[in-house]
Design a protein around this motif. Sequence first.
Motif, mmCIF file in Angstrom:
data_model
loop_
_atom_site.group_PDB
_atom_site.id
_atom_site.type_symbol
_atom_site.label_atom_id
_atom_site.label_comp_id
_atom_site.label_asym_id
_atom_site.label_seq_id
_atom_site.Cartn_x
_atom_site.Cartn_y
_atom_site.Cartn_z
ATOM 1 N N GLU A 167 0.759 -1.292 0.195
ATOM 2 C CA GLU A 167 0.054 -0.101 -0.015
ATOM 3 C C GLU A 167 0.833 1.191 -0.090
ATOM 4 O OE1 GLU A 167 -2.448 -0.493 3.509
ATOM 5 O OE2 GLU A 167 -3.723 -1.935 2.353
ATOM 6 N N LYS A 168 2.136 1.129 0.335
ATOM 7 C CA LYS A 168 2.849 2.229 0.343
ATOM 8 C C LYS A 168 3.540 2.481 -1.148
ATOM 9 C CE LYS A 168 4.961 1.869 5.021
ATOM 10 N NZ LYS A 168 3.921 0.964 5.264
ATOM 11 N N GLU A 169 3.625 3.855 -1.271
ATOM 12 C CA GLU A 169 4.059 4.416 -2.509
ATOM 13 C C GLU A 169 5.631 3.934 -2.659
ATOM 14 O OE1 GLU A 169 2.955 6.219 -4.916
ATOM 15 O OE2 GLU A 169 1.148 6.990 -4.107
ATOM 16 N N ALA A 170 6.078 3.601 -3.831
ATOM 17 C CA ALA A 170 7.134 2.921 -4.355
ATOM 18 C C ALA A 170 8.280 3.655 -3.722
ATOM 19 C CB ALA A 170 7.463 2.718 -5.787
ATOM 20 N N ILE A 171 8.206 5.101 -3.512
ATOM 21 C CA ILE A 171 9.432 5.790 -3.067
ATOM 22 C C ILE A 171 9.753 5.486 -1.505
ATOM 23 C CG2 ILE A 171 8.210 7.868 -2.559
ATOM 24 C CD1 ILE A 171 10.330 9.479 -3.829
ATOM 25 N N ASP A 202 19.085 -5.450 -0.334
ATOM 26 C CA ASP A 202 19.090 -4.511 -1.301
ATOM 27 C C ASP A 202 17.687 -3.543 -1.097
ATOM 28 O OD1 ASP A 202 19.560 -2.596 -3.112
ATOM 29 O OD2 ASP A 202 19.409 -4.252 -4.865
ATOM 30 N N SER A 203 17.651 -2.930 0.055
ATOM 31 C CA SER A 203 16.514 -2.268 0.336
ATOM 32 C C SER A 203 16.556 -1.121 -0.408
ATOM 33 C CB SER A 203 16.371 -2.045 1.788
ATOM 34 O OG SER A 203 17.366 -1.498 2.332
ATOM 35 N N GLY A 204 17.733 -0.257 -0.669
ATOM 36 C CA GLY A 204 17.911 0.707 -1.287
ATOM 37 C C GLY A 204 17.182 0.753 -2.947
ATOM 38 N N SER A 205 17.177 -0.442 -3.356
ATOM 39 C CA SER A 205 16.548 -0.579 -4.734
ATOM 40 C C SER A 205 15.327 -1.230 -4.428
ATOM 41 C CB SER A 205 17.513 -1.423 -5.706
ATOM 42 O OG SER A 205 18.876 -1.066 -5.815
ATOM 43 N N SER A 206 14.788 -1.463 -3.513
ATOM 44 C CA SER A 206 13.440 -2.232 -3.228
ATOM 45 C C SER A 206 13.600 -3.646 -3.967
ATOM 46 C CB SER A 206 12.191 -1.250 -3.478
ATOM 47 O OG SER A 206 12.340 -0.462 -2.505
ATOM 48 N N VAL A 207 14.634 -4.301 -4.306
ATOM 49 C CA VAL A 207 14.889 -5.452 -4.708
ATOM 50 C C VAL A 207 14.914 -6.695 -3.689
ATOM 51 C CG1 VAL A 207 16.051 -6.861 -6.308
ATOM 52 C CG2 VAL A 207 15.585 -4.381 -6.914
ATOM 53 N N MET A 208 14.467 -7.747 -3.929
ATOM 54 C CA MET A 208 14.557 -8.900 -3.307
ATOM 55 C C MET A 208 14.729 -10.131 -3.999
ATOM 56 S SD MET A 208 11.130 -8.934 -0.926
ATOM 57 C CE MET A 208 11.570 -10.588 -0.031
ATOM 58 N N SER A 209 15.560 -10.878 -3.645
ATOM 59 C CA SER A 209 15.724 -12.322 -4.566
ATOM 60 C C SER A 209 15.785 -13.671 -3.607
ATOM 61 C CB SER A 209 16.972 -12.139 -5.428
ATOM 62 O OG SER A 209 18.110 -11.855 -4.586
ATOM 63 N N PHE A 210 15.232 -14.481 -4.006
ATOM 64 C CA PHE A 210 15.430 -15.945 -3.097
ATOM 65 C C PHE A 210 15.158 -16.816 -4.015
ATOM 66 C CE2 PHE A 210 11.137 -14.054 -2.977
ATOM 67 C CZ PHE A 210 10.289 -14.920 -3.290
ATOM 68 N N TYR A 248 12.455 1.760 2.977
ATOM 69 C CA TYR A 248 12.537 2.223 4.194
ATOM 70 C C TYR A 248 11.751 0.866 5.105
ATOM 71 C CZ TYR A 248 13.834 6.719 2.901
ATOM 72 O OH TYR A 248 14.483 7.535 2.361
ATOM 73 N N HIS A 249 10.980 0.055 4.216
ATOM 74 C CA HIS A 249 9.958 -0.826 4.810
ATOM 75 C C HIS A 249 9.997 -2.299 4.563
ATOM 76 C CE1 HIS A 249 7.745 2.304 6.871
ATOM 77 N NE2 HIS A 249 7.943 3.172 5.538
#
Length: 635
Positions: free
Chosen positions: A404-408, A541-549, A412-413
């Motif tokens: 629900e948060k804006e991508a920008i 990699d929260s700075g890019s809002s990317v996660m991989s698994f 932080y979350h």
Amino acid sequence: MTQKPPPSWFGEQDFFLFNEGNYLNGYEKFGAHLVTRGDVKGTQFAVWAPSAKYVSVVGDFNGWDRGKNPLTPQGASGIWAGFVPGAQQGHCYKYHIATPHDGFTVDKADPYGFLCEVPPKSASVVWDLDYKWNDAAYMKTRKAKQTQDAPVSIYEVHLGSWMREDGPPYHSLSYRDLAPHLTEHVKKCGFTHIEFLPVTEHPFFGSWGYQTTGYFAATSRFGTPQDLMYLIDYLHQHDIGVILDWVPSHFATDAHGLAYFDGTHLYEHSDDRQGYHPDWGSYIFNYSRHEVRSFLLSSAMFWLDKYHIDGIRVDAVASMLYLDYSRKAGEWIPNQYGGKENIEAIDFLRRFNQTVYEKYPDVQTYAEESTSWGMVSRPTYVGGLGFGYKWDMGWMHDTLKYFEKEAIHRKYHQNDLTFRMLYAYHENFVLPLSHDEVVHGKGPLWDKMPGDEWQKFANLRALYAYQWGMTGKKLLFMGGEIAQRQEWRHDSSIDWHLLEHDSHKGILQLISDLNHLYRANPAMHELDNQPGGYEWIDALDSGSSVMSFLRKGKTLDRVVVVCNFTPVPRYNYRIGVPCPGYWKEALNSDAATYGGSNVGNNGGVHAEFLPMHGQPYSVNLTLPPLGVVFMHGTA
């Protein structure tokens, strides 16, 4: 099918088991059963009303005369029973009960009745449950379709509002009319199971079935018991399992129902601090009463036996476990040890699960439990409640809060998403996006997504792809698969006309492809609730809002899932992978066929011998905006 009753309808063993709390097949003796005595056809009636001074059956067969067909007390059991000549299939009836209070009488529907009048009428209906099933092949193999290592993907459905005909209010399709349409849609979407919101009879349509009065009666709004059996049979013949939402946590207060049944608080507690639910305005079962446990256990067995149900989802388990649930200090009564745990309810839930798995080892039970109560889906012999699965409500809340948060702001979350893996193996989890998230002003999933029109669809596609990529079984409420734009309304149909638009058809196609990927690749489901089935590649990699698994199966099958939760494409994004060779792009939520921008990896990439993220190899990827890619490889 009319049966011949034994010389005595109840035997000593029946009385003993019922009064002990272990009468599992009460529906075979209680209620109304068509029988023949000698050459006389009629109905055998039986009801539990231990405090009543007088009980009779009133109905169509006797002009609703309270004195014509009295029932007889059955020893000291509290049961009243009797044979009524001429009472036949389709006749409406109630029990007339003279209570211990002088001059106070009530007419009650049958707690064990198999059919009720269409609400707002409230009488029970004499009805036989004879039906010729044609699902033997499915029933023989269903256990393998529901085990922990099987792909389980559930489509949650409210039958009254899935699809409706034009006409007056509440003009829902019948069970039989629904069968081909619902089956075709579920097959197209690729779900393995349907979960019905409660089909047990309920007076108020707006309760969605959660305010139950008929624990043995399929709601007559959509047809007869045989019509519901036909629907389930039809689904089974098309390899679709059926889960029933069941509500032993509370019941409706309507005058014709269980409340104050024989002039006493028979099924519920007499003290409102134990017996009345403040949230729902309903009564809470008295689980310490043996006969109430027999009633509820028989109800569960009934649906598994007579309706071939493949699983039972127990509603509002948390409200059963805690004596102080939704209550302030002074509004609840502690247990015998001074604690807030409902010991009798805990014992009942354990007994329920033990009984289900003993009698029907090829089905599953599911708990909607919203707290951190331990070992909900662990065996009773190690101290658990014994459920097969638990809904992961924490995953649902955290995930929707993130999306629900804006991508920008998402950088932080990221911990809202990563936190789940700290507890992911404490239970056997189902990841639910259920009806509760799209009602009461919460809006549809589509409208929870931030951004403009394109971003809303992209975010929704990313949400679903992330859900299917994560460890745990899947559940989605109807309408989500077509990106419903309005909040769910129980008295309207899903907005099927949205499928005239490519963006909505794209969501439907994505759900279908996600289910196909989930079912076809063992890495995506075999170890769904075991630590060996999931491994972080990069959660930081929260700075890019990317996660991989990495998703892993029992063999060398591997699927890498990479999520980009910003609208910015990421080019030359390198991640570690466990093996060399070609990594095929098995699914990309940004593909044009789903309504995306078609940014991706041209079908796949080759791994290079460049160790990264603790993996011996790595791949260079293009990450689509607000997109999730699934890369398939074999170690």
